[in-house]
Design a protein around this motif. Structure first.
Motif, PDB file in Angstrom:
ATOM      1  N   PRO A   8       8.355 -27.995 -19.578  1.00 45.46           N
ATOM      2  CA  PRO A   8       9.405 -28.650 -18.804  1.00 45.46           C
ATOM      3  C   PRO A   8      10.592 -27.777 -18.421  1.00 45.46           C
ATOM      4  CG  PRO A   8       9.513 -29.323 -21.067  1.00 45.46           C
ATOM      5  CD  PRO A   8       8.258 -28.529 -20.895  1.00 45.46           C
ATOM      6  N   PRO A   9      11.168 -28.070 -17.314  1.00 46.09           N
ATOM      7  CA  PRO A   9      12.232 -27.222 -16.777  1.00 46.09           C
ATOM      8  C   PRO A   9      13.462 -27.258 -17.660  1.00 46.09           C
ATOM      9  CG  PRO A   9      11.904 -29.192 -15.429  1.00 46.09           C
ATOM     10  CD  PRO A   9      10.837 -29.210 -16.465  1.00 46.09           C
ATOM     11  N   GLY A  10      13.955 -26.105 -18.052  1.00 43.69           N
ATOM     12  CA  GLY A  10      15.156 -26.062 -18.873  1.00 43.69           C
ATOM     13  C   GLY A  10      16.236 -25.237 -18.197  1.00 43.69           C
ATOM     14  N   MET A 305      -1.057 -34.644 -12.653  1.00 48.09           N
ATOM     15  CA  MET A 305       0.398 -34.610 -12.601  1.00 48.09           C
ATOM     16  C   MET A 305       0.998 -34.660 -13.992  1.00 48.09           C
ATOM     17  SD  MET A 305       1.182 -36.800  -9.197  1.00 48.09           S
ATOM     18  CE  MET A 305       2.924 -36.534  -9.446  1.00 48.09           C
ATOM     19  N   GLU A 306       0.390 -35.452 -14.868  1.00 50.20           N
ATOM     20  CA  GLU A 306       0.885 -35.543 -16.231  1.00 50.20           C
ATOM     21  C   GLU A 306       0.759 -34.194 -16.924  1.00 50.20           C
ATOM     22  OE1 GLU A 306      -0.731 -38.205 -19.505  1.00 50.20           O
ATOM     23  OE2 GLU A 306      -0.306 -39.551 -17.833  1.00 50.20           O
ATOM     24  N   GLY A 307      -0.397 -33.547 -16.699  1.00 58.08           N
ATOM     25  CA  GLY A 307      -0.671 -32.261 -17.330  1.00 58.08           C
ATOM     26  C   GLY A 307       0.388 -31.233 -16.992  1.00 58.08           C
ATOM     27  N   ALA A 308       1.020 -31.414 -15.845  1.00 63.22           N
ATOM     28  CA  ALA A 308       1.996 -30.426 -15.423  1.00 63.22           C
ATOM     29  C   ALA A 308       3.309 -30.559 -16.173  1.00 63.22           C
ATOM     30  CB  ALA A 308       2.240 -30.549 -13.928  1.00 63.22           C
ATOM     31  N   ILE A 309       3.640 -31.782 -16.600  1.00 61.76           N
ATOM     32  CA  ILE A 309       4.935 -31.906 -17.265  1.00 61.76           C
ATOM     33  C   ILE A 309       4.840 -31.909 -18.778  1.00 61.76           C
ATOM     34  CG2 ILE A 309       6.877 -32.745 -15.902  1.00 61.76           C
ATOM     35  CD1 ILE A 309       5.577 -35.383 -15.666  1.00 61.76           C
TER      36      ILE A 309
ATOM     37  N   ALA B 173       4.689 -33.243  -9.694  1.00 59.73           N
ATOM     38  CA  ALA B 173       4.928 -33.804 -11.015  1.00 59.73           C
ATOM     39  C   ALA B 173       6.154 -33.163 -11.655  1.00 59.73           C
ATOM     40  CB  ALA B 173       3.709 -33.582 -11.895  1.00 59.73           C
ATOM     41  N   ALA B 174       6.234 -31.837 -11.546  1.00 61.11           N
ATOM     42  CA  ALA B 174       7.363 -31.143 -12.154  1.00 61.11           C
ATOM     43  C   ALA B 174       8.667 -31.524 -11.458  1.00 61.11           C
ATOM     44  CB  ALA B 174       7.144 -29.639 -12.099  1.00 61.11           C
ATOM     45  N   MET B 175       8.586 -31.731 -10.142  1.00 59.27           N
ATOM     46  CA  MET B 175       9.795 -32.098  -9.393  1.00 59.27           C
ATOM     47  C   MET B 175      10.330 -33.453  -9.821  1.00 59.27           C
ATOM     48  SD  MET B 175       9.075 -30.957  -5.501  1.00 59.27           S
ATOM     49  CE  MET B 175       8.801 -29.234  -5.098  1.00 59.27           C
ATOM     50  N   THR B 201      15.644 -26.967  -6.437  1.00 57.76           N
ATOM     51  CA  THR B 201      14.242 -27.243  -6.714  1.00 57.76           C
ATOM     52  C   THR B 201      13.521 -26.015  -7.278  1.00 57.76           C
ATOM     53  OG1 THR B 201      14.320 -28.728  -4.818  1.00 57.76           O
ATOM     54  CG2 THR B 201      12.158 -28.265  -5.740  1.00 57.76           C
ATOM     55  N   VAL B 202      13.600 -24.906  -6.559  1.00 54.43           N
ATOM     56  CA  VAL B 202      12.841 -23.730  -6.986  1.00 54.43           C
ATOM     57  C   VAL B 202      13.246 -23.245  -8.382  1.00 54.43           C
ATOM     58  CG1 VAL B 202      12.268 -21.339  -6.427  1.00 54.43           C
ATOM     59  CG2 VAL B 202      12.240 -23.067  -4.633  1.00 54.43           C
ATOM     60  N   PRO B 203      14.547 -23.070  -8.659  1.00 56.63           N
ATOM     61  CA  PRO B 203      14.897 -22.629 -10.020  1.00 56.63           C
ATOM     62  C   PRO B 203      14.448 -23.614 -11.111  1.00 56.63           C
ATOM     63  CG  PRO B 203      16.777 -22.398  -8.560  1.00 56.63           C
ATOM     64  CD  PRO B 203      15.725 -23.115  -7.789  1.00 56.63           C
ATOM     65  N   MET B 204      14.545 -24.909 -10.821  1.00 63.60           N
ATOM     66  CA  MET B 204      14.134 -25.883 -11.827  1.00 63.60           C
ATOM     67  C   MET B 204      12.624 -25.879 -12.048  1.00 63.60           C
ATOM     68  SD  MET B 204      16.825 -27.371 -13.027  1.00 63.60           S
ATOM     69  CE  MET B 204      16.575 -29.024 -13.660  1.00 63.60           C
ATOM     70  N   LEU B 205      11.904 -25.434 -11.047  1.00 70.00           N
ATOM     71  CA  LEU B 205      10.440 -25.409 -11.152  1.00 70.00           C
ATOM     72  C   LEU B 205       9.915 -24.138 -11.792  1.00 70.00           C
ATOM     73  CD1 LEU B 205       9.006 -26.812  -7.812  1.00 70.00           C
ATOM     74  CD2 LEU B 205       9.197 -27.933 -10.009  1.00 70.00           C
TER      75      LEU B 205
END
Lengths: 310, 289
Positions: A8-10, A305-309, B173-175, B201-205
């Motif tokens: 996940p994005p941090g 999609m779930e797998g990605a997060i 999904a990540a977005m 968007t890009v940095p968060m991804l």
């Protein structure tokens, strides 16, 4: 590899620099952003997306157009854009074609894909359950080992693998495309993740109190809870095996092919290419996957999609 | 007893099968590569590094690496950028969102051999639809298979057609995990859509982007099916689209030279490992920055 699989994005984004956009544009933009921050789609959005979907679908549509006409149709000018009436005739020719062994290819692909889907689901859920929920010495090392196997491109060992098949006497047999792939690291990893989130420890403890053996817990408690993940893993495995080409080309012969090898055979062997026949083969090779997709597609999309997060 | 043994029983099928059919072949590749080893003659004796010496001087090997990297670059970069834009578009409030998602995933569900056959026809020199369409723009027919860049382009199109939608769903999904108020704040500050995309968007991804880059790299280094069906294992008259995986195939299964084929395979393996390590290093740097 390990860290990238659990993203996940941090990262904190850099602050946006002071606006350099023209005021008019800014106003329009702001109107488009609803109060929740979810942006509204504009007509342009739909045009862009529809175009992309059109590009996604067109090659498949074209495949069907040529498959349902005669051989000259692929080179007709202007090109046909609508299916004709020769599909049944082409199917007959396809299955009668002796150099491709199409029928056998279909049967081989169906058998190997089904067996692998079942075995990958079974073995992966067993191992995933053990790694997620059972306590034993070496558990962490084993979990790391599973992830490492995912990062190793095993296809590169193709020459010794073929020698192994010769030693076993499996060259040219469909056992050669089944046995080596009865389980994989991705499946184990996926099942482990799913077990961790979907199965509460209390449930297992309760079953244990009732005197269940570990295998009975797996069979009667864990497996039912894993059903959604099993469906998706089975579907993915089936698709992957159905589409497998490299290894099948190395180990099987045109006399005993998979469906992919059979259409490739049509592609390679013809003196003057019979496009109608090749495209009919392509339609038949794709159809089972499309049917599966329309039955189970939503779950698949959800899982990708779930797998990605997670 | 049950408690102690069953965990090992449960994990053993995976590790046993992997050891026999995954790890052993990979390691045995090194052993075979140090021998003169043919299909019919079997092991003809130890030759040390001879196969590797030959490989370094083999133009076909370098050519195959050049092709593999070339196709990788022109396929993966546009693919991931396009996937990101698509995901960004799909993340808006949209009607029939499932229709669009399924439409984008459809190519991923298509048989690979079928894709390659259909695209080979579409990009045919004489009867291909693409050349026909280009004709309306006054462009002369292109011999797609004949040129280096043109054949790379066709293969890249096949790869991208199949994988862009899949990657778009991963990005989407990540977005959906990016907090909305970031965009809200940015738009109040007057940041344009483009600016929001590149600076929020890009940095968060970033972690997801790194993940897709690694997966695509490992996959593309072993590119095989699309170019083989587009031509055959020799990859065109001049080998203009022969990838390294195709060269391994040609050496081992057409020329029956297991020893030399294994040397190439091992070099490819090392290359994948080095690239993965570089990726990992780079990504930890980026994260730290």
């Amino acid at each position: 590899m390990t860290t990238t699989l659990t993203p996940p994005p941090g990262a904190v984004p850099e602050p946006a620099a002071p606006g350099d956009t023209p005021a008019a544009k800014r106003r329009r933009k702001r109107k488009n952003e609803g109060s929740t921050g979810v942006r509204e789609a504009t007509p342009l959005t739909y045009i862009g997306l529809s175009l992309t979907v059109l590009l996604s679908v067109f090659p498949l549509w074209w495949m069907l157009v040529v498959a349902s006409r005669d051989s000259a149709a692929a080179s007709a000018r202007p090109p046909y854009m609508w299916p004709g009436g020769n599909l049944l005739e082409n199917l007959e020719r396809l299955f009668a074609n002796s150099s491709a062994n199409f029928q056998l290819g279909l049967v081989n692909s169906a058998i190997s894909s089904t067996i692998l889907a079942l075995s990958v689901v079974l073995f992966s859920s067993l191992a995933g359950f053990a790694l997620a929920k059972l306590k034993f010495r070496g558990r962490n090392a084993a979990a790391v080992g599973v992830v490492l196997t995912m990062a190793v491109p095993v296809q590169i060992g193709i020459i010794p693998l073929l020698m192994l098949m010769e030693w076993f006497g499996w060259r040219g047999e469909i056992t050669a495309i089944i046995v080596p792939f009865m389980v994989n690291g991705f499946g184990v990893f996926m099942m482990r993740q799913y077990c961790i989130q979907a199965i509460p420890d209390e449930l297992l403890e309760a079953a244990r109190m009732d005197g269940c053996s570990t295998f009975r817990i797996y069979w009667n408690v864990v497996l039912p809870a894993l059903r959604p993940a099993m469906v998706v893993l089975g579907l993915l495995t089936f698709m992957t095996q159905w589409n497998e080409f490299t290894w099948a080309l190395a180990v099987l012969t045109p006399a005993n092919p998979t469906v992919q090898l059979a259409i490739n055979q049509l592609n390679q062997s013809a003196y003057s290419r019979d496009f109608a026949l090749m495209f009919t083969g392509s339609v038949v090779a794709t159809l089972p996957l499309l049917i599966l997709f329309f039955v189970l597609g939503r779950q698949l999309i959800g899982r990708i999609m779930e797998g990605a997060i997670k | 007893m049950d408690l102690r043994v069953s965990p090992y029983l449960f994990i053993s099928p995976f590790f046993l099968l992997f050891a026999v059919f995954g790890l052993f072949p990979l390691l045995y590749t090194v052993w075979v590569s140090l021998h003169d080893w043919t299909l019919l003659g079997g092991n003809q004796g130890f030759v040390g590094l001879d196969n590797y010496v030959r490989l370094v001087q083999d133009e076909k090997f370098w050519n195959s690496l050049y092709n593999t990297f070339g196709i990788f670059l022109i396929a993966v970069i546009p693919q991931l950028l396009l996937a990101m834009f698509l995901a960004d578009t799909l993340s808006r409030r949209i009607r029939a969102v499932n229709f669009f998602r399924m439409g984008l995933l459809l190519p991923y569900l298509t048989s690979v051999a079928a894709v390659a056959i259909v695209f080979s026809q579409l990009f045919g020199t004489q009867f291909g639809l693409v050349n026909y369409a280009l004709g309306f723009l006054g462009i002369d027919p292109i011999n797609w298979q004949g040129g280096t860049l043109s054949s790379w382009a066709v293969i890249a199109v096949m790869v991208d057609w199949r994988w862009t939608g899949y990657n778009a769903l991963i990005y989407l999904a990540a977005m959906s995990a990016i907090p909305r108020d970031l965009y809200e704040a940015a738009s109040i500050d007057g940041a344009s859509r483009m600016r929001q995309f590149w600076q929020i968007t890009v940095p968060m991804l970033r972690p997801t982007i790194i993940f897709t880059v690694i997966v695509s790299t490992i996959g593309q280094m072993q590119l095989f099916t699309e170019p083989v069906i587009f031509g055959d294992v020799s990859g065109g008259t001049q080998g203009q689209f022969q990838t390294t995986m195709m060269l391994i195939f040609e050496e081992a299964f057409r020329f029956n030279n297991y020893g030399y084929g294994s040397a190439i395979a091992w070099m490819l393996f090392m290359l994948v490992v080095v690239i993965s390590a570089l990726n990992a290093l780079l990504s930890s740097r980026i994260k730290g920055a």
